[in-house]
Write a protein that holds these residues in place. Structure first.
Motif, PDB file in Angstrom:
ATOM      1  N   LEU A  53       1.013  -0.790  -5.443  1.00 38.03           N
ATOM      2  CA  LEU A  53       0.330   0.065  -4.302  1.00 38.03           C
ATOM      3  C   LEU A  53      -0.739   0.510  -4.943  1.00 38.03           C
ATOM      4  N   ARG A  54      -1.855   1.249  -3.998  1.00 33.81           N
ATOM      5  CA  ARG A  54      -3.018   2.011  -4.668  1.00 33.81           C
ATOM      6  C   ARG A  54      -2.454   3.136  -5.345  1.00 33.81           C
ATOM      7  N   ASN A  55      -1.421   3.725  -5.224  1.00 38.90           N
ATOM      8  CA  ASN A  55      -1.037   4.827  -5.792  1.00 38.90           C
ATOM      9  C   ASN A  55       0.311   4.580  -6.653  1.00 38.90           C
ATOM     10  N   GLY A  56       0.456   3.311  -7.206  1.00 43.13           N
ATOM     11  CA  GLY A  56       1.738   3.217  -8.139  1.00 43.13           C
ATOM     12  C   GLY A  56       2.180   1.987  -7.685  1.00 43.13           C
ATOM     13  N   TRP A  57       3.554   1.808  -7.726  1.00 39.18           N
ATOM     14  CA  TRP A  57       4.206   0.754  -7.282  1.00 39.18           C
ATOM     15  C   TRP A  57       5.471   0.957  -6.619  1.00 39.18           C
ATOM     16  N   LEU A  58       5.997   0.063  -5.588  1.00 40.49           N
ATOM     17  CA  LEU A  58       7.298   0.329  -4.919  1.00 40.49           C
ATOM     18  C   LEU A  58       8.052  -0.763  -5.453  1.00 40.49           C
ATOM     19  N   ALA A  59       9.208  -0.376  -6.030  1.00 40.26           N
ATOM     20  CA  ALA A  59      10.017  -1.406  -6.449  1.00 40.26           C
ATOM     21  C   ALA A  59      11.585  -1.270  -5.855  1.00 40.26           C
ATOM     22  N   VAL A  60      12.120  -2.348  -5.315  1.00 38.86           N
ATOM     23  CA  VAL A  60      13.419  -2.278  -4.329  1.00 38.86           C
ATOM     24  C   VAL A  60      14.358  -2.933  -5.403  1.00 38.86           C
ATOM     25  N   SER A  61      15.437  -2.716  -5.754  1.00 39.29           N
ATOM     26  CA  SER A  61      16.231  -3.642  -6.661  1.00 39.29           C
ATOM     27  C   SER A  61      16.938  -4.835  -5.787  1.00 39.29           C
ATOM     28  N   ALA A  62      17.137  -5.749  -6.367  1.00 38.30           N
ATOM     29  CA  ALA A  62      17.163  -7.086  -5.599  1.00 38.30           C
ATOM     30  C   ALA A  62      18.367  -7.787  -6.107  1.00 38.30           C
ATOM     31  N   SER A  63      18.810  -8.967  -5.716  1.00 40.82           N
ATOM     32  CA  SER A  63      19.912  -9.668  -6.023  1.00 40.82           C
ATOM     33  C   SER A  63      19.555 -11.074  -6.798  1.00 40.82           C
ATOM     34  N   VAL A  64      20.559 -11.876  -7.309  1.00 39.48           N
ATOM     35  CA  VAL A  64      20.212 -13.107  -7.558  1.00 39.48           C
ATOM     36  C   VAL A  64      19.534 -14.137  -6.619  1.00 39.48           C
ATOM     37  N   TYR A  65      20.027 -13.721  -5.436  1.00 38.73           N
ATOM     38  CA  TYR A  65      19.528 -14.380  -4.332  1.00 38.73           C
ATOM     39  C   TYR A  65      18.027 -14.228  -3.947  1.00 38.73           C
ATOM     40  N   THR A  66      17.604 -12.924  -4.257  1.00 40.29           N
ATOM     41  CA  THR A  66      16.349 -12.597  -3.905  1.00 40.29           C
ATOM     42  C   THR A  66      15.041 -13.536  -3.965  1.00 40.29           C
ATOM     43  N   PRO A  67      15.011 -13.995  -5.358  1.00 43.79           N
ATOM     44  CA  PRO A  67      13.922 -14.626  -5.693  1.00 43.79           C
ATOM     45  C   PRO A  67      13.694 -16.058  -4.878  1.00 43.79           C
ATOM     46  N   PHE A  68      15.001 -16.500  -4.400  1.00 40.24           N
ATOM     47  CA  PHE A  68      14.907 -17.841  -3.671  1.00 40.24           C
ATOM     48  C   PHE A  68      15.043 -17.671  -2.261  1.00 40.24           C
ATOM     49  N   PHE A  69      15.757 -16.840  -1.715  1.00 42.28           N
ATOM     50  CA  PHE A  69      16.143 -16.577  -0.270  1.00 42.28           C
ATOM     51  C   PHE A  69      15.193 -15.581   0.224  1.00 42.28           C
ATOM     52  N   GLY A  70      14.767 -14.494  -0.605  1.00 45.21           N
ATOM     53  CA  GLY A  70      14.399 -13.311  -0.158  1.00 45.21           C
ATOM     54  C   GLY A  70      13.060 -12.966  -0.531  1.00 45.21           C
ATOM     55  N   ILE A  71      12.245 -14.064  -0.809  1.00 48.89           N
ATOM     56  CA  ILE A  71      10.840 -13.882  -1.413  1.00 48.89           C
ATOM     57  C   ILE A  71       9.911 -13.356  -0.521  1.00 48.89           C
ATOM     58  N   GLU A  72      10.194 -14.016   0.774  1.00 47.39           N
ATOM     59  CA  GLU A  72       9.175 -13.528   1.782  1.00 47.39           C
ATOM     60  C   GLU A  72       9.349 -11.973   2.168  1.00 47.39           C
ATOM     61  N   GLU A  73      10.469 -11.401   1.741  1.00 50.40           N
ATOM     62  CA  GLU A  73      10.776 -10.109   2.207  1.00 50.40           C
ATOM     63  C   GLU A  73       9.666  -9.370   1.719  1.00 50.40           C
ATOM     64  N   VAL A  74       8.787  -9.680   0.452  1.00 55.70           N
ATOM     65  CA  VAL A  74       7.775  -8.825  -0.023  1.00 55.70           C
ATOM     66  C   VAL A  74       6.678  -8.636   1.051  1.00 55.70           C
ATOM     67  N   ASP A  75       6.586  -9.537   2.112  1.00 52.20           N
ATOM     68  CA  ASP A  75       5.895  -9.297   3.222  1.00 52.20           C
ATOM     69  C   ASP A  75       6.086  -8.334   4.183  1.00 52.20           C
ATOM     70  N   LEU A  76       7.556  -8.011   4.152  1.00 52.62           N
ATOM     71  CA  LEU A  76       8.007  -7.188   5.020  1.00 52.62           C
ATOM     72  C   LEU A  76       7.678  -5.675   4.182  1.00 52.62           C
ATOM     73  N   LEU A  77       7.919  -5.614   2.872  1.00 51.37           N
ATOM     74  CA  LEU A  77       7.722  -4.672   1.956  1.00 51.37           C
ATOM     75  C   LEU A  77       6.221  -4.109   2.079  1.00 51.37           C
ATOM     76  N   ARG A  78       5.361  -5.104   2.018  1.00 55.38           N
ATOM     77  CA  ARG A  78       3.877  -5.207   2.219  1.00 55.38           C
ATOM     78  C   ARG A  78       3.649  -4.341   3.391  1.00 55.38           C
ATOM     79  N   SER A  79       4.445  -4.532   4.454  1.00 56.92           N
ATOM     80  CA  SER A  79       3.930  -3.980   5.679  1.00 56.92           C
ATOM     81  C   SER A  79       3.858  -2.355   5.797  1.00 56.92           C
ATOM     82  N   VAL A  80       4.790  -2.032   4.779  1.00 55.02           N
ATOM     83  CA  VAL A  80       5.105  -0.290   4.703  1.00 55.02           C
ATOM     84  C   VAL A  80       4.164   0.023   3.477  1.00 55.02           C
TER      85      VAL A  80
END
Lengths: 593, 148
Positions: free
Chosen positions: A309-336
């Motif tokens: 972020l401009r003011n730091g980082w937003l980090a959400v804990s993930a699961s082993v499936y996230t890098p493959f199945f949830g990578i697009e979730e970053v878009d969602l996160l980016r929206s906020v």
């Protein structure tokens, strides 16, 4: 036996989907470069080979060379194995399963190439050793793909909607492919057309499911993640009113974490430390903190999704499936992300404002405390002075004679003035902060009273009152205001026969402008604003006046929402005071008796 | 009026204030016999009350006039000590201060002060104030009697 057009059509459709799958999994691998993506690409890339070869020989399968047939079958044998390895990148299989997969597939592969010849005519029903081989193949297929389907299905639980749907579609597709293999193996030639149509339909649906699982098109993603998106929006709106960083983190992090299938989230500060975290133990926070600081772009690991972020980082804990199945979730996160940045900006602004306000309050308290202290220390000797003056008068008044008593009188009035001065100093700190009930003040009476007092020290001065209103204000403040202004005119006029006149002019809106004018030496233009500052004097050598007078005047007028200034005048000084209508009272009409 | 003198202790670091207060108390002697003891800081005030050092064998005052701003131990601390002591707490204490700082006023009453008086700075006003105090405490009020 010829294939029906329906079966053919289904087959072609299936080929198209498999070709697309090969393409998207290869793309996935190019983007992710992960082991999982490599196995996915291997699975469907080789399957494409089957499709291509089958397409080449499609019209006339009898002419396919035996080795090619064996290679195609080998690829089909390897298919569930590749899927198994793909799933194994998420869930470590037991030693038994790993050995079973390796040995089973190896054995069937060898067997494939050892077998004398595969019948290419679909009409020929397999018998004997070939039948046993086919049974082994189906069993091996099922043994590898069924656990994959079950594991993916079960592990989808607890994932956000999009990854969950993708995992479950993959489970269904794996199951479907397996089912079609079992059906075609089990049913054989009975009702061949129907069987083929059914297996092709299942195959096509599975292929589509695979495709949706690996590369869900935009509308599907949007549809699947609408719940999370709405929830994120609510969270974002929730923090829009936040004025502190802790409100931002407590409003946002607990809602964000579950949306990404993680158990916690952290907002990491730009400089150092963590703005806030939720659901993470200190060691996890430290790890995410260290990891996020290395991140300049969005990053997804099996432990966390990290968004700069401009003011730091937003980090959400993930699961082993996230890098493959949830990578697009970053878009969602980016929206906020942008929203969080704004919330942080705003709360920091509020924070600095709060700090500034506290600082001002502290300074104001310090000043007040200082003034009390000063007033105490100044007042103590004054108490003594006044006390002794009293006894001097009582004990020796007769002996002092009239001059001596006159001096004593001056001492008395000066002591009183000093008492007032000390009180003024306190007043200056109190005006505006301490509201008092206004009462009616007759400016004419007030000015007359002040004039009488001024005449005792400046007998040649003239004080006129031309037109005077009634004001609604604290009478003590009114006296301070006019005493200061009139005395200033008399003292600093530069001539003993100075004339000070007080006049007023009513404005159409009910407000009033008062003027205190004198015909003295005036105030140079450069000093007209400076004279309102505390302890600011034009003639320090003169030694008269306290230097607080006009500051008190300005503070008094400010507290009435009025304005006081030094106006241009052809002669002398013209101090004008504009007061709003609510300070002006109608003068009572005096009826003669 | 009884024959027993009324003992007043004045604790103030300002010699002039002590002088003026003592004179005011003595000048306006409405037939009451006063014994006035002046001390110059909080520590001395406590030593006197406790009968320590040079104050061994002292008799307790019936009334205490206590300045707030004093060196060593300030008036509020003396007040606290007095009011926490079961023997001394019966002695009325009048706080005297040059400023009427609201915090001081409140703190004094919270600690059990019986009155809070701001030293007036006008000519003749201090004397008048002390006269009123004396009248109030020695004529209108009954002071505790069983003090030694």
């Amino acid at each position: 036996m010829k294939q029906t057009p329906l079966v053919l059509g289904l087959q072609y459709a299936e080929w198209v989907v498999f070709a697309a799958l090969a393409y998207v999994t290869l793309q996935l691998w190019r983007r992710h470069r992960s082991v999982a993506a490599a196995w996915a690409a291997a699975t469907f890339g080789t399957l494409l080979l089957v499709v291509v070869i089958a397409a080449i020989y499609g019209p006339n399968p009898k002419h396919i060379p035996d080795l090619v047939v064996k290679v195609l079958i080998a690829i089909i044998v390897l298919f569930p194995y590749a899927l198994f390895r793909f799933a194994a990148t998420f869930v470590e299989p037991s030693t038994f399963w790993r050995r079973f997969a390796g040995i089973g597939v190896g054995a069937v592969l060898i067997w494939t190439f050892v077998l004398p010849k595969f019948p290419t005519d679909p009409a020929v029903r397999p018998r004997g050793i070939l039948l046993v081989y086919l049974l082994a193949l189906v069993v091996m297929w099922t043994a590898l793909s069924l656990p994959v389907a079950i594991v993916l299905w079960l592990r989808g639980q607890g994932q956000p909607t999009l990854p969950r749907r993708r995992m479950r579609l993959l489970a269904l597709a794996t199951f479907g492919i397996n089912l079609s293999i079992v059906i075609s193996g089990a049913v054989g030639n009975a009702n061949r057309n129907v069987t083929q149509a059914v297996t092709e339909v299942i195959g096509l649906l599975s292929a589509i499911a695979f495709y949706l699982a690996f590369a869900p098109p935009g509308p599907f993603r949007a549809w699947w993640r609408r719940k999370e998106e709405a929830s994120l929006q609510r969270a974002a709106v929730g923090v829009s009113a936040a004025t502190t960083l802790s409100e931002v983190t407590s409003g946002l992090l607990p809602r964000i974490a579950p949306l990404f299938g993680g158990h916690g989230a952290a907002l990491i500060a730009k400089d150092h430390g963590v703005i806030g975290s939720h659901g993470l133990d200190p060691s996890e926070v430290a790890k995410i903190d260290a990891e996020a600081r290395k991140t300049t772009k969005d990053r997804v690991t099996s432990e966390a999704i990290m968004l700069p972020l401009r003011n730091g980082w937003l980090a959400v804990s993930a699961s082993v499936y996230t890098p493959f199945f949830g990578i697009e979730e970053v878009d969602l996160l980016r929206s906020v992300g942008a929203f969080i940045d704004l919330a942080i900006d705003r709360s920091e602004l509020f924070e600095s404002e709060r700090q500034a306000r506290l600082e001002i309050e502290r300074a104001s308290e310090e000043l007040e405390s200082f003034l009390y202290s000063v007033s105490h220390d100044l007042k103590s000797p004054l108490v003594s002075l006044s006390g002794y003056i009293g006894y001097l008068m009582e004990d020796y008044g007769e002996k002092l004679g009239s001059d001596g008593r006159a001096y004593i009188d001056r001492m008395v009035s000066n002591a009183a003035y000093m008492d007032d001065l000390i009180a003024d100093l306190l007043e200056l700190s109190r005006i505006g902060r301490m509201q008092t009930e206004p009462s009616d003040v007759d400016v004419r009476e007030l000015v007359d009273d002040i004039a009488a007092s001024v005449h005792t020290t400046h007998p040649q001065a003239t004080i006129e009152i031309k037109d005077a209103p009634m004001l609604a204000m604290n009478p003590v403040r009114a006296r301070q205001l006019f005493t200061n202004l009139i005395e200033n005119g008399v003292r600093h006029g530069g001539r003993s026969d100075v004339t000070v006149s007080v006049s007023s002019r009513s404005e159409p809106d009910g407000s009033i402008t008062l003027a205190v004018r004198d015909n003295g030496q005036g105030i140079p233009a450069d000093y007209r604003e400076r004279v309102f500052r505390v302890f600011e004097r034009l003639q320090p050598e003169e030694g008269e006046g306290t230097g607080i007078g006009l500051s008190i005047c300005r503070k008094i007028v400010d507290s009435l929402n009025g304005r006081i200034w030094v106006a241009d005048a052809p002669e002398g000084t013209d101090i004008e005071i504009a007061l709003p209508a609510n300070v002006v009272r109608a003068r009572k009409v005096e009826v003669p008796a | 009026m009884t024959e027993q003198p009324i003992r007043i202790m004045i604790a103030d670091d300002n010699e002039d204030h002590v002088f003026l207060a003592v004179r005011a108390l003595q000048d306006l002697n409405g037939g009451t016999h006063l014994e006035i003891q002046a001390v110059h800081d909080g520590a001395e005030a406590l030593a006197y009350i406790n009968g320590e050092g040079q104050f061994t064998g002292r008799t307790l005052p019936h009334l205490i006039l206590l300045d707030i701003k004093m060196p060593k131990v300030d008036g509020l601390e003396v007040l606290r000590t007095l009011k926490e002591n079961p023997t001394f707490r019966v002695i009325p204490v009048v706080m005297l201060s040059a400023s009427e700082r609201p915090e001081d006023v409140d703190a004094s009453y919270k600690l059990g002060a019986n009155s809070y008086v701001t030293k007036p700075a006008g000519v003749g006003e201090f004397r008048e104030g002390i006269a009123q105090l004396k009248h109030y405490w020695t004529q209108l009020s009954s002071l505790p009697v069983a003090l030694r």
